[in-house]
Design an enzyme around this catalytic site. Structure first.
Site, PDB file in Angstrom:
ATOM      1  N   GLY A  48      17.105  33.253   4.311  1.00  0.00           N
ATOM      2  CA  GLY A  48      16.377  33.252   3.312  1.00  0.00           C
ATOM      3  C   GLY A  48      17.588  31.672   3.401  1.00  0.00           C
ATOM      4  N   LEU A 105      15.977  28.218   3.724  1.00  0.00           N
ATOM      5  CA  LEU A 105      16.178  26.901   3.401  1.00  0.00           C
ATOM      6  C   LEU A 105      15.630  26.869   1.052  1.00  0.00           C
ATOM      7  CD1 LEU A 105      12.200  26.787   5.026  1.00  0.00           C
ATOM      8  CD2 LEU A 105      15.008  26.059   5.510  1.00  0.00           C
ATOM      9  N   GLN A 133      18.270  27.339  -2.009  1.00  0.00           N
ATOM     10  CA  GLN A 133      19.342  26.099  -2.957  1.00  0.00           C
ATOM     11  C   GLN A 133      20.411  26.438  -1.830  1.00  0.00           C
ATOM     12  OE1 GLN A 133      20.916  26.823  -6.715  1.00  0.00           O
ATOM     13  NE2 GLN A 133      21.338  25.429  -6.930  1.00  0.00           N
ATOM     14  N   TYR A 147      16.856  41.991 -11.711  1.00  0.00           N
ATOM     15  CA  TYR A 147      17.336  41.077 -10.493  1.00  0.00           C
ATOM     16  C   TYR A 147      19.115  41.878 -10.580  1.00  0.00           C
ATOM     17  CZ  TYR A 147      20.114  37.292  -8.971  1.00  0.00           C
ATOM     18  OH  TYR A 147      21.602  36.105  -8.211  1.00  0.00           O
ATOM     19  N   ARG A 158       9.148  31.819   4.871  1.00  0.00           N
ATOM     20  CA  ARG A 158       7.661  30.796   5.568  1.00  0.00           C
ATOM     21  C   ARG A 158       8.824  29.205   5.570  1.00  0.00           C
ATOM     22  NH1 ARG A 158       5.847  31.003  -0.078  1.00  0.00           N
ATOM     23  NH2 ARG A 158       5.722  32.933   0.016  1.00  0.00           N
TER      24      ARG A 158
HETATM   25  N1  LIG Z   1      21.896  29.633  -6.391  1.00  0.00           N
HETATM   26  C1  LIG Z   1      22.604  30.581  -7.679  1.00  0.00           C
HETATM   27  O1  LIG Z   1      22.919  29.730  -8.746  1.00  0.00           O
HETATM   28  C2  LIG Z   1      22.378  32.149  -7.136  1.00  0.00           C
HETATM   29  C3  LIG Z   1      23.906  32.605  -8.116  1.00  0.00           C
HETATM   30  C4  LIG Z   1      24.454  33.436  -8.342  1.00  0.00           C
HETATM   31  C5  LIG Z   1      23.814  34.687  -6.870  1.00  0.00           C
HETATM   32  N2  LIG Z   1      22.910  34.103  -5.831  1.00  0.00           N
HETATM   33  C6  LIG Z   1      22.971  34.243  -4.610  1.00  0.00           C
HETATM   34  O2  LIG Z   1      22.474  33.877  -3.388  1.00  0.00           O
HETATM   35  C7  LIG Z   1      21.511  33.992  -2.925  1.00  0.00           C
HETATM   36  C8  LIG Z   1      21.137  32.828  -2.527  1.00  0.00           C
HETATM   37  O3  LIG Z   1      20.798  32.376  -3.800  1.00  0.00           O
HETATM   38  P1  LIG Z   1      19.531  30.610  -3.786  1.00  0.00           P
HETATM   39  O4  LIG Z   1      20.147  29.978  -4.531  1.00  0.00           O
HETATM   40  O5  LIG Z   1      20.188  29.730  -2.051  1.00  0.00           O
HETATM   41  O6  LIG Z   1      18.040  31.401  -3.784  1.00  0.00           O
HETATM   42  P2  LIG Z   1      16.823  30.832  -3.344  1.00  0.00           P
HETATM   43  O7  LIG Z   1      15.866  31.733  -4.427  1.00  0.00           O
HETATM   44  O8  LIG Z   1      16.636  29.257  -3.950  1.00  0.00           O
HETATM   45  O9  LIG Z   1      16.772  30.605  -2.276  1.00  0.00           O
HETATM   46  C9  LIG Z   1      16.248  31.779  -2.036  1.00  0.00           C
HETATM   47  C10 LIG Z   1      15.194  32.117  -0.547  1.00  0.00           C
HETATM   48  O10 LIG Z   1      14.976  33.556   0.044  1.00  0.00           O
HETATM   49  C11 LIG Z   1      13.702  33.197  -0.102  1.00  0.00           C
HETATM   50  N3  LIG Z   1      12.636  34.131   0.453  1.00  0.00           N
HETATM   51  C12 LIG Z   1      12.106  35.140  -0.898  1.00  0.00           C
HETATM   52  N4  LIG Z   1      11.727  36.559  -0.249  1.00  0.00           N
HETATM   53  C13 LIG Z   1      11.846  36.093   0.732  1.00  0.00           C
HETATM   54  C14 LIG Z   1      11.556  37.601   1.756  1.00  0.00           C
HETATM   55  N5  LIG Z   1      11.182  38.485   1.494  1.00  0.00           N
HETATM   56  N6  LIG Z   1      12.364  37.260   3.360  1.00  0.00           N
HETATM   57  C15 LIG Z   1      13.111  35.682   3.769  1.00  0.00           C
HETATM   58  N7  LIG Z   1      12.651  35.493   3.060  1.00  0.00           N
HETATM   59  C16 LIG Z   1      13.029  35.736   1.333  1.00  0.00           C
HETATM   60  C17 LIG Z   1      12.741  32.670  -0.383  1.00  0.00           C
HETATM   61  O11 LIG Z   1      11.530  31.641  -0.002  1.00  0.00           O
HETATM   62  C18 LIG Z   1      14.100  31.063  -0.998  1.00  0.00           C
HETATM   63  O12 LIG Z   1      13.554  30.168   0.417  1.00  0.00           O
HETATM   64  C19 LIG Z   1      20.858  34.957  -3.280  1.00  0.00           C
HETATM   65  O13 LIG Z   1      21.242  36.559  -2.972  1.00  0.00           O
HETATM   66  C20 LIG Z   1      20.791  35.016  -4.742  1.00  0.00           C
HETATM   67  O14 LIG Z   1      21.065  36.721  -5.648  1.00  0.00           O
HETATM   68  C21 LIG Z   1      22.585  32.619  -5.987  1.00  0.00           C
END
Ligand SMILES: NC(=O)c1ccc[n+]([C@@H]2O[C@H](COP(=O)([O-])OP(=O)(O)OC[C@H]3O[C@@H](n4cnc5c(N)ncnc54)[C@H](O)[C@@H]3O)[C@@H](O)[C@H]2O)c1
Length: 318
Positions: free
Chosen positions: A8, A10, A12, A143, A36
């Site tokens: 993941g 790419l 946030q 989630y 992708r």
């Molecule tokens: N950003 C937040 O505020 C936050 C808060 C709490 C926990 N988290 C956790 O941190 C982690 C990363 O979060 P984020 O904010 O970067 O999320 P995001 O949605 O920005 O990034 C997740 C990435 O995973 C990719 N993805 C989705 N399905 C996929 C698959 N089947 N195979 C490979 N890649 C796939 C997406 O394309 C995306 O680029 C997650 O586990 C999320 O639950 C984030």
């Protein structure tokens, strides 16, 4: 020297973490992966190895881990809260089967695993103020269900198979580089974009709704610090509460007004995301993280607002 795979990459968190890890460990030692390629992430995809990996595909994941002799997996691929309510089936598949695949490969190939949990593991029956580290976890979103199960699964792989699993419960993360991926706390990022562009914002989260939040530089520090932490000090391996601040929409607006006095806030509440927000803590107790691996965030709300407006303003050319 670690050899790290980021899933993941790419998203946030991944888009900033991968570049930070490459600076620390060298470009060749940090392999980025995602489902992708994505426009706008050329620097990341070209500054080191980039692999297309769908985490639900265990065989491909295993092939990539073996090919690059990975010893640490930072597993970030997931479906977030708001998107998860639109597509619960996909959220289960990616969040559960993806994590299971990562843990199985880690067991086979002796890798350490870092994966974030979330404030979404809590629910309506959790004490909402100063939410304890160990408390009731009965979430009512897909989630949240996957995140609680994920914490338990990571604990299981540590106790049963000795896999070095670690993780934190992140609150809402705020950053200026990459937009958030469809969570409930996303309003706290969008508000800065609209403050700079239009001097006003319409919040989909209602007045008085407090949630824990953190600025991205602190979140990146948390990951690196916990990855490097002395394992003998870690009691709560996979589910550390971490927070840096807690605010409601009025409070973030007031912080923005210190820099943009004419900023206006109004509301058009989205019932789905509001219900999710209502079930999450107002503020968490992160004493365990402070005691077990010296967690100590640098940014409070005003420090974050100042940096966010300056950096985002530069990025948007405003
Ligand atoms: N950003 C937040 O505020 C936050 C808060 C709490 C926990 N988290 C956790 O941190 C982690 C990363 O979060 P984020 O904010 O970067 O999320 P995001 O949605 O920005 O990034 C997740 C990435 O995973 C990719 N993805 C989705 N399905 C996929 C698959 N089947 N195979 C490979 N890649 C796939 C997406 O394309 C995306 O680029 C997650 O586990 C999320 O639950 C984030």
């Amino acid at each position: 020297m670690k050899k790290i795979l980021v899933t993941g990459a790419l998203g946030q968190i991944g888009s900033e973490l991968t570049m930070g890890l490459r600076e620390q460990y060298g470009n060749a030692n940090v392999i980025a992966s995602s489902r992708r390629t994505k426009e706008g992430h050329e620097e990341l995809m070209e500054s080191g190895i980039f692999e297309i990996v769908d985490v639900a595909d265990g065989e491909k994941l295993s092939e990539v881990v073996k090919k690059h002799r990975i010893d640490t997996i930072v597993h970030l691929a997931a479906i977030l809260s708001a998107v998860g309510e639109e597509r619960p089936n996909q959220a289960w598949n990616v969040n559960m089967n993806g994590l299971y695949n990562v843990l199985e490969i880690a067991r086979e190939e002796d890798c350490a695993v870092f994966t974030p949990s979330s404030i979404a593991v809590f629910g309506d029956s959790t004490p909402p103020d100063n939410t304890p580290q160990d408390t009731i976890q009965r979430p009512n979103t897909m989630y949240g269900v996957t995140k609680v199960a994920g914490e338990l699964l990571c604990d299981y792989y540590y106790h049963r198979f000795g896999v070095d699993t670690r993780g934190v419960r992140f609150p809402g993360l705020i950053s200026y580089k990459t937009l958030p991926g469809g969570g409930t706390t996303d309003y706290a990022v969008h508000i800065y974009y609209d403050a700079l562009k239009h001097k006003r914002y319409t919040s989909f989260i209602g007045k008085g709704t407090k949630m824990d939040m953190m600025y991205m530089p602190d979140a990146l520090d948390a990951i690196v610090q916990l990855l490097d932490a002395d394992p003998s000090r870690l009691i709560h391996r996979n589910a550390f509460n971490v927070t840096a601040m807690s605010f409601d929409p009025e409070e973030i607006a007031a912080s923005i007004r210190k820099k943009i006095p004419e900023f206006e806030l109004d509301y058009d509440v989205d019932p789905v995301r509001q219900a999710i927000a209502n079930s999450w803590p107002n503020s968490m107790d992160d004493t365990a993280a402070r005691e077990e691996w010296d967690w100590n965030p640098k940014y409070d709300l005003d420090a974050m607002t100042e940096d966010m407006l300056a950096k985002l303003g530069e990025k948007l050319g405003l």
